[in-house]
Design a protein around this motif. Sequence first.
Motif, PDB file in Angstrom:
ATOM      1  N   ASP A  36      58.226 -58.756 -12.265  1.00 14.49           N
ATOM      2  CA  ASP A  36      57.154 -59.625 -11.549  1.00 14.49           C
ATOM      3  C   ASP A  36      55.748 -58.858 -11.714  1.00 14.49           C
ATOM      4  OD1 ASP A  36      58.950 -61.212 -10.841  1.00 14.49           O
ATOM      5  OD2 ASP A  36      58.753 -60.802  -8.579  1.00 14.49           O
ATOM      6  N   LEU A  37      55.634 -57.529 -11.956  1.00 12.81           N
ATOM      7  CA  LEU A  37      54.256 -56.775 -11.801  1.00 12.81           C
ATOM      8  C   LEU A  37      53.301 -57.313 -12.507  1.00 12.81           C
ATOM      9  CD1 LEU A  37      52.612 -54.840 -10.030  1.00 12.81           C
ATOM     10  CD2 LEU A  37      53.442 -53.046 -11.753  1.00 12.81           C
ATOM     11  N   LEU A  40      53.665 -60.111 -14.181  1.00  8.76           N
ATOM     12  CA  LEU A  40      53.125 -61.610 -14.147  1.00  8.76           C
ATOM     13  C   LEU A  40      52.356 -62.127 -12.997  1.00  8.76           C
ATOM     14  CD1 LEU A  40      56.988 -62.919 -14.709  1.00  8.76           C
ATOM     15  CD2 LEU A  40      55.105 -62.909 -16.372  1.00  8.76           C
ATOM     16  N   ILE A  41      52.381 -60.962 -11.950  1.00 14.04           N
ATOM     17  CA  ILE A  41      51.413 -61.433 -10.651  1.00 14.04           C
ATOM     18  C   ILE A  41      50.143 -60.754 -11.038  1.00 14.04           C
ATOM     19  CG2 ILE A  41      53.242 -61.715  -9.212  1.00 14.04           C
ATOM     20  CD1 ILE A  41      52.944 -58.881  -8.086  1.00 14.04           C
ATOM     21  N   THR A  42      50.095 -60.194 -11.903  1.00  9.32           N
ATOM     22  CA  THR A  42      48.651 -59.412 -12.102  1.00  9.32           C
ATOM     23  C   THR A  42      48.151 -59.746 -13.410  1.00  9.32           C
ATOM     24  OG1 THR A  42      49.568 -57.516 -13.289  1.00  9.32           O
ATOM     25  CG2 THR A  42      49.192 -57.020 -10.954  1.00  9.32           C
ATOM     26  N   GLY A  43      48.623 -60.978 -13.800  1.00 10.24           N
ATOM     27  CA  GLY A  43      47.909 -61.712 -15.092  1.00 10.24           C
ATOM     28  C   GLY A  43      48.339 -60.917 -16.532  1.00 10.24           C
TER      29      GLY A  43
END
Lengths: 782, 159
Positions: A19-20, A22-25
């Motif tokens: 996730d890290l 993916l949630i930071t672009g």
Amino acid sequence: MSQAAQSNRIGQPVRRKEDLRLITGRGNFSDDVNWPHQAYAYFLRSPHAHARIRAIDARAALAIKGVLAVLTGRDLEADGLKPLPHVADSGNPHEPDLVAPPGFKEMIAPHHVLAIDKTRYVGEAVAIVVAETVNLAKDAAEALDVDYEVLPAVTATRAAAQPGAPRLWDSPDSNISIDAEVGDKAATEAAFARAKHVATFETQINRVTGVTMEPRAAVAQYDPATRRYTLHAGSGGAVRLKQDLAKILDVPANDVRVLMDDIGGNFGTRGMIYPEFGAVTWAARRAGRPVKWTCERSEAFLSDYQARDLAVTAELALDAEGNFLAMRGTNLSNVGSHPTNYGPLKKGVEIMTSLYRVPCAHFKARGVVSNTMITRPYRSSGRPEVMYVMERLIDIAARDFGFDRQELRRRNLLKSHELPYTNAFGMVYDSGDYHDAMEKAFTLGDWAGFPARRAEAKARGKLRGIGTANYVDTATGVPRERAEITVHDDGRVDVVIGIVSNGQGHETSFAQLINEWLDVPLEKVRLIVGDTDIVQVGGGTHSGRGLRLGSIVMWNASNKIIGKGKRIAARMMECDPSVVHFAQGRFSAQGTNQSRTLTEVAAAAQHLPDLPEDLRGPLAAFSDETIHIPSFPYGCHVVEVEIDPALGTVEIVKYAAVDDVGRAVNPMIVHGQVHGAIAQGVGQALWENIHYDPASGQLLSGSLMDYAMPRADHFPSFVAEFTEVPCTTHPLGIRPGGEGGTTPALGVMINAVVDALSDFGVKHIEMPATPERIWRAIRGRQ
Amino acid sequence: MPTVAMTVNGKAVAGTVEGRTLLVQFLREHLKLTGTHVGCDTSQCGCCTVHLNGTGVKSCTVLALACAGASVVTIEGLADGDTLHPMQEAFREHHGLQCGFCTPGMIMSAVDMVRRKGNDLDAQTIRKQLEGNICRCTGYHNIVLAVQAGAAAMKTAKA
């Protein structure tokens, strides 16, 4: 929300490692990849549903400055490119064969990366244009002069099967591409002859498309020095894409390297190589430059593999008490322009009888080509259609013959003591507690309290309905999988495996397995899946096989690591290997206070000078297994809807789901899979529809403005639980969990909608049950 | 071709663009900020949502030239160094993403929702306000939980 994870072991709702980024672009999706000096491709697509290509004049296009190449079907023939290597039948020994009658001529229908002499659906690529920019390539495509001779076309399923329908291919003598029968015809006829009641149902199950939020994209290059092609493109698996691409290019498999990183959804839609992937790779060699192509959404509606589209006629025979005696009918699958995969047809028809005790059955399984995009497996391939048919038949039987819907299901649903159970088509359901799941769903959905809620809604002028559907899945897929595990001397563990996550969270759930077995911290586990120069074997992600087969080969390989580790540790501790035990990440010598960590043993494997050959470092092991045995996830859903009779709109008041996934490795992820799968099934039942205009063959649902996607305000929060009856055919008790949500969703939605309309004498609503259809049905104009 | 200058994620940037260049193309292709995604061609999916002068916009529907002098924040600019924005943290904690492709747009949209609707969001409001963002993986269930928690956490973070 999910509970906090107590550890990183099996069964814990561990938050996802992936996730890290993916949630930071910082994800790396296919269109995020750019290679130096790349050119851009654009595909010219057929505007006609069926046409002969007389000639393509590219002179004006090639005269545009910045245009590097225009390639057509003639160039493809000249360069000797081969058709896409579709495998129509999996040949799984546990499934019935779809055998054609004697004398049936096989349809010869090669699927090339560009149309050669004819186009057979709107959107089929007829030329690839390569230019310095996308806009230049588009301009050049517009300048291409294609001389088409327009031919009669047919798009609708039953119409395409008529003897007089426009023909797509020269052989056989109709558009029927497969014509098989399964089950016992004589026994079924006899059972129908003595039946007290026969429920009948005829339906055309709508066609849908995957709409992965990430449109397809590809960038390819060719290195003349090594004569190797490299393609970066998302798919369900890297190895199959490599093998298939090599077959199209007609080169040895090792002359092709496929890369992939983050993949924005699959759902089966990315389950097979696409013509564009072959064309872009070929164009890279012809243009002498890396070539990039990014699919636009409208283009995706035309050219992504589509799904479902099944015409069914079915009958259910019952005795006076409501016991099911037999089932029969015909399933006709619209396979699109080319017959490429009979998975949906077969995986549906082999479980037509669902989880019910139906002593005999007989079905025809037919496929028909039409002037539409190809259909292929899509989330729960083939099963949502047949579960919908069975669950509609049960509700129809209940209504027509005066049975209670719940009681009819209770009477006929298989009981645990009857398992393993061989169904009327020869499929063996291994284990489960179907009644437990169903009763739990009835409770979760508060079926008992429904009459009061219906009365309350009626007082407000609204129509309430409740529906239920049981389901079973058949998970099979490519049988071979391989895992290679290496423990490095700094404690890191690499897992090379041929299964790519398309959003399922393998970096977390697979690492939980390694954490359980080898006690390696989650952050030390690295999955290597997306580079075919490293990953040599593997079937990819489909048919609930990722965790199901992946866990087996990772488990085997982990056990081999422990076995080797014990022998190395024994040498280090100067004891016999038989007294060494592995627990909590340490190899301990029984009866002593001596122990060595896994990392120490991995380091020793690298530097101990006198190890026998099979123990010399790095500390690594592999497992390569071929597993044909299907798995059968099951469950029951209950849904309650409220219809506004003035508008025909459906509000989903409550959606309750009970799914059995065997042992859940990460319940948070499994719940997420169920939620998403439900939305996809409900989407087909209520809104989604690929619609080809029957007169022109044009796709009328060609954008997100026209194709109705499920949105946040269409749903309530789901009430989802699972039971965990261990699967007896899986060494770890795991059943797949990614498709179960979709499987009953079609049937349960339509059962609830029809129930809500019961006061109006409405007997059925076809999918998608749009407000217009419901409004018309209420007013007696179906 | 004209030049356009703007501030993106707090940094002054400039580039030569065509008149038809969209803001999302400028971000992805010129600035290599590939966290902002393109999921459709009809302004329906919301994958390309960014903040333009503090307001959520679909960057596929804004010309780059129209953003001259503007301040743009993308998903890459949301975190404070290594400290995630509360909305990012909430998406991870509540499993509000699967494939992650719609996620940057979802998060940018959610932060904008808090600006417009406040920190105490009920599920129904969140669902209505997410009408312009499509997700194919999650069925929205966990996205709603994530937005609700993220909105509440933003209040605490501000205080």
